[in-house]
Motif scaffolding. Structure first.
Motif, mmCIF file in Angstrom:
data_model
loop_
_atom_site.group_PDB
_atom_site.id
_atom_site.type_symbol
_atom_site.label_atom_id
_atom_site.label_comp_id
_atom_site.label_asym_id
_atom_site.label_seq_id
_atom_site.Cartn_x
_atom_site.Cartn_y
_atom_site.Cartn_z
ATOM 1 N N ASP A 102 33.920 35.115 34.127
ATOM 2 C CA ASP A 102 34.048 34.723 35.537
ATOM 3 C C ASP A 102 34.499 35.858 36.444
ATOM 4 N N LEU A 103 33.923 37.037 36.267
ATOM 5 C CA LEU A 103 34.264 38.153 37.162
ATOM 6 C C LEU A 103 33.427 38.043 38.433
ATOM 7 N N SER A 104 34.098 38.061 39.593
ATOM 8 C CA SER A 104 33.387 38.070 40.881
ATOM 9 C C SER A 104 33.771 39.312 41.669
ATOM 10 N N PHE A 105 32.742 40.010 42.168
ATOM 11 C CA PHE A 105 32.965 41.101 43.119
ATOM 12 C C PHE A 105 32.959 40.451 44.494
ATOM 13 N N ARG A 106 34.115 40.395 45.161
ATOM 14 C CA ARG A 106 34.243 39.548 46.347
ATOM 15 C C ARG A 106 33.957 40.267 47.662
ATOM 16 N N ARG A 107 34.208 41.554 47.728
ATOM 17 C CA ARG A 107 33.843 42.313 48.937
ATOM 18 C C ARG A 107 33.776 43.794 48.578
ATOM 19 N N PRO A 108 33.019 44.564 49.385
ATOM 20 C CA PRO A 108 32.872 45.986 49.074
ATOM 21 C C PRO A 108 34.200 46.740 49.214
ATOM 22 N N VAL A 109 34.351 47.778 48.404
ATOM 23 C CA VAL A 109 35.472 48.709 48.505
ATOM 24 C C VAL A 109 34.864 50.056 48.894
ATOM 25 N N TYR A 110 35.537 50.781 49.793
ATOM 26 C CA TYR A 110 35.040 52.073 50.248
ATOM 27 C C TYR A 110 36.025 53.171 49.867
ATOM 28 N N PRO A 111 35.536 54.404 49.674
ATOM 29 C CA PRO A 111 36.448 55.521 49.397
ATOM 30 C C PRO A 111 37.535 55.573 50.471
ATOM 31 N N GLY A 112 38.773 55.775 50.033
ATOM 32 C CA GLY A 112 39.908 55.745 50.949
ATOM 33 C C GLY A 112 40.645 54.415 50.919
ATOM 34 N N ASP A 113 39.998 53.372 50.414
ATOM 35 C CA ASP A 113 40.686 52.087 50.262
ATOM 36 C C ASP A 113 41.688 52.182 49.109
ATOM 37 N N THR A 114 42.765 51.412 49.233
ATOM 38 C CA THR A 114 43.803 51.391 48.207
ATOM 39 C C THR A 114 43.811 50.028 47.532
ATOM 40 N N VAL A 115 43.689 50.076 46.225
ATOM 41 C CA VAL A 115 43.564 48.855 45.439
ATOM 42 C C VAL A 115 44.876 48.578 44.703
ATOM 43 N N THR A 116 45.327 47.328 44.751
ATOM 44 C CA THR A 116 46.482 46.894 43.951
ATOM 45 C C THR A 116 46.057 45.688 43.119
ATOM 46 N N ALA A 117 46.871 45.359 42.112
ATOM 47 C CA ALA A 117 46.466 44.310 41.166
ATOM 48 C C ALA A 117 47.618 43.370 40.839
ATOM 49 N N ARG A 118 47.255 42.113 40.622
ATOM 50 C CA ARG A 118 48.204 41.082 40.179
ATOM 51 C C ARG A 118 47.525 40.213 39.136
ATOM 52 N N SER A 119 48.321 39.620 38.263
ATOM 53 C CA SER A 119 47.746 38.717 37.255
ATOM 54 C C SER A 119 48.651 37.524 37.046
ATOM 55 N N SER A 120 48.054 36.447 36.568
ATOM 56 C CA SER A 120 48.845 35.316 36.084
ATOM 57 C C SER A 120 48.294 34.919 34.719
ATOM 58 N N VAL A 121 49.171 34.339 33.899
ATOM 59 C CA VAL A 121 48.741 33.946 32.553
ATOM 60 C C VAL A 121 47.943 32.655 32.673
ATOM 61 N N HIS A 122 46.712 32.695 32.180
ATOM 62 C CA HIS A 122 45.801 31.555 32.296
ATOM 63 C C HIS A 122 45.884 30.662 31.054
ATOM 64 N N ALA A 123 45.957 31.264 29.875
ATOM 65 C CA ALA A 123 46.004 30.493 28.618
ATOM 66 C C ALA A 123 46.534 31.395 27.518
ATOM 67 N N ARG A 124 47.110 30.774 26.462
ATOM 68 C CA ARG A 124 47.480 31.568 25.284
ATOM 69 C C ARG A 124 47.528 30.669 24.062
ATOM 70 N N ARG A 125 47.322 31.289 22.912
ATOM 71 C CA ARG A 125 47.500 30.574 21.635
ATOM 72 C C ARG A 125 47.822 31.595 20.564
ATOM 73 N N LEU A 126 48.426 31.107 19.479
ATOM 74 C CA LEU A 126 48.732 32.005 18.364
ATOM 75 C C LEU A 126 47.457 32.252 17.565
ATOM 76 N N SER A 127 47.383 33.441 16.962
ATOM 77 C CA SER A 127 46.229 33.766 16.129
ATOM 78 C C SER A 127 46.304 32.998 14.816
ATOM 79 N N GLU A 128 45.170 32.489 14.369
ATOM 80 C CA GLU A 128 45.153 31.812 13.067
ATOM 81 C C GLU A 128 45.056 32.829 11.937
#
Lengths: 165, 158
Positions: free
Chosen positions: A99-125
C-alpha cells in the motif's frame, strides 16, 4: 598518560526491540533530509531510471513542474532510511511493503521528514528470538504535506537479556 | 527542444496489452557504488549494508544490499519500457524480497502488464505492472506491483 579507551568505552543505546512496538505506538524519526539536485540526478542515473522528469529540467517544466521532480524511488528510500534506527536497525530481514502511495511531487530543495506508527506485530513461529512487525510510515515535506506513505514489514529482535534500551 | 522527441514511441498507454510480459534490455552488476552510496545517501543506518566486519559472523558473511536499492534498481531497469512516458508514479504494493542480494550479483528485470484502466484525465491512463528482479543464477530476488500514470499517444504525440 595513556587512557585504556577500549575497556572504558560505553555504547549509547540505539534503536528499539520487539517489546517496544505495541500496536499504535508512534515514532517521530530523526534528522530529516533536504534532497538536493545532485542526489536526485545521481540516484536516477545510477538506478537506470529513464524518465526525463527526474533529470531534465526543461522537460519537467514542459510538463507543468517548476523544475525537475525528485525520483519517487528516492523519496521512498529516503523516508525509509530515516526510519531505520527507530524501527529496524536491531532487526532482521526486510520482508516487504504494501500500500505505498506517492501522494505529491517532491522537488530538489524540499526537506523530507518521517514518522511511523506500529500497525501490527506477532511473534515468529520459527525463531523464538524474533518477531514480525508492520509499521505505517509517512513522509512529509517542509510544509507538513504528506508526500508518501507505506506499510513496511520486517523481522525484529526481541530485547536480549541485559540490553539497556 | 522538441520534448516528444526525447522519449520513445513504443511505450504510451496504447502500447501496453494486459497479460504481456517484457524482459528489459539492461541488467546491472551490483557494486558498493549502488548499495553503499544509496544506503548512506538516504541515511539508512543499518550497518549490515556497509560494515563488512560486523557481517563476518552472520549467516551471510558479508554486506547485504539494502532492499530499497534492489527495488529502485528493478524499477529503474524496467523504466524505459514502462514509464519513460509516464506523468507520475502512483504507488507500489505486494513488494517482497525473496533472496538476499550481495555486491557482485547481477540483477535483471522482467515485467507483466497486469491491468489498464481509465485515469481521471483524458490524456493518460493508469497501468499496473508486476515486476520481477532476478539474479545471475535466475533466483527471483524481488517481486512487486507498481501503478503508473502513462501518457496516451493520442494526446501527446503529433
Amino acid at each position: 598518560m595513556s587512557i585504556d579507551f577500549r575497556s572504558q568505552a560505553i555504547e549509547r543505546p540505539r534503536g528499539h526491540w520487539y517489546e517496544d512496538f505495541e500496536v499504535g505506538t508512534e515514532f517521530v524519526h530523526h534528522w530529516g533530509r533536504t534532497i538536493n539536485q545532485s542526489d536526485n540526478s545521481l540516484f536516477s542515473t545510477l538506478t537506470l531510471h529513464f524518465n526525463p522528469l527526474y533529470y531534465n529540467v526543461e522537460f519537467a517544466r514542459e510538463h507543468g513542474h517548476p523544475c525537475e521532480q525528485v525520483n519517487p524511488m528516492l523519496v521512498f528510500t529516503t523516508v525509509f532510511g530515516l526510519s531505520v534506527e527507530d524501527l529496524s536497525e536491531n532487526g532482521g530481514a526486510f520482508l516487504g511493503v504494501e500500500d505505498l502511495s506517492f501522494r505529491r511531487p517532491v522537488y530538489p530543495g524540499d526537506t523530507v521528514t518521517a514518522r511511523s506508527s506500529v500497525h501490527a506485530r506477532r511473534l515468529s513461529e520459527k525463531n523464538p528470538k524474533q518477531g514480525i512487525c508492520t509499521w505505517h510510515t509517512r513522509g512529509f515535506n517542509q510544509r507538513g504535506e504528506e508526500v508518501i506513505d507505506f506499510k513496511r514489514t520486517n523481522l525484529v529482535s526481541l530485547k536480549p537479556a541485559g540490553a539497556s534500551a | 527542444m522538441s520534448m516528444q522527441a526525447l522519449t520513445g514511441n513504443n511505450n504510451y498507454f496504447e502500447d501496453f496489452t494486459e497479460g504481456e510480459v517484457l524482459k528489459h534490455r539492461r541488467g546491472k552488476t551490483i557494486e558498493p557504488l549502488e548499495n553503499v552510496l544509496i544506503t548512506n545517501m538516504v541515511m539508512n543506518t543499518a550497518s549490515s549494508h556497509f560494515d563488512d566486519v560486523v557481517m563476518k559472523d552472520t549467516m551471510f558473511g558479508k554486506r547485504l544490499q539494502f532492499g530499497g536499492v534492489t527495488a529502485s534498481l528493478i524499477v529503474g531497469m524496467a523504466s524505459q519500457d514502462t514509464s519513460e512516458n509516464a506523468l507520475a508514479e502512483l504507488g507500489l504494493t505486494k513488494i517482497r524480497f525473496k533472496v538476499p542480494v550481495f555486491h557482485g550479483d547481477t540483477l535483471y528485470a522482467y515485467t507483466q502488464v497486469v491491468s489498464k484502466e481509465e485515469a481521471d484525465r483524458a490524456d493518460a491512463g493508469v497501468v499496473t505492472f508486476r515486476h520481477w528482479g532476478v539474479n545471475q543464477r535466475d533466483d527471483v530476488v524481488f517481486e512487486g506491483e507498481r501503478t503508473v500514470l502513462v501518457k496516451r499517444r493520442s494526446h501527446w504525440r503529433r
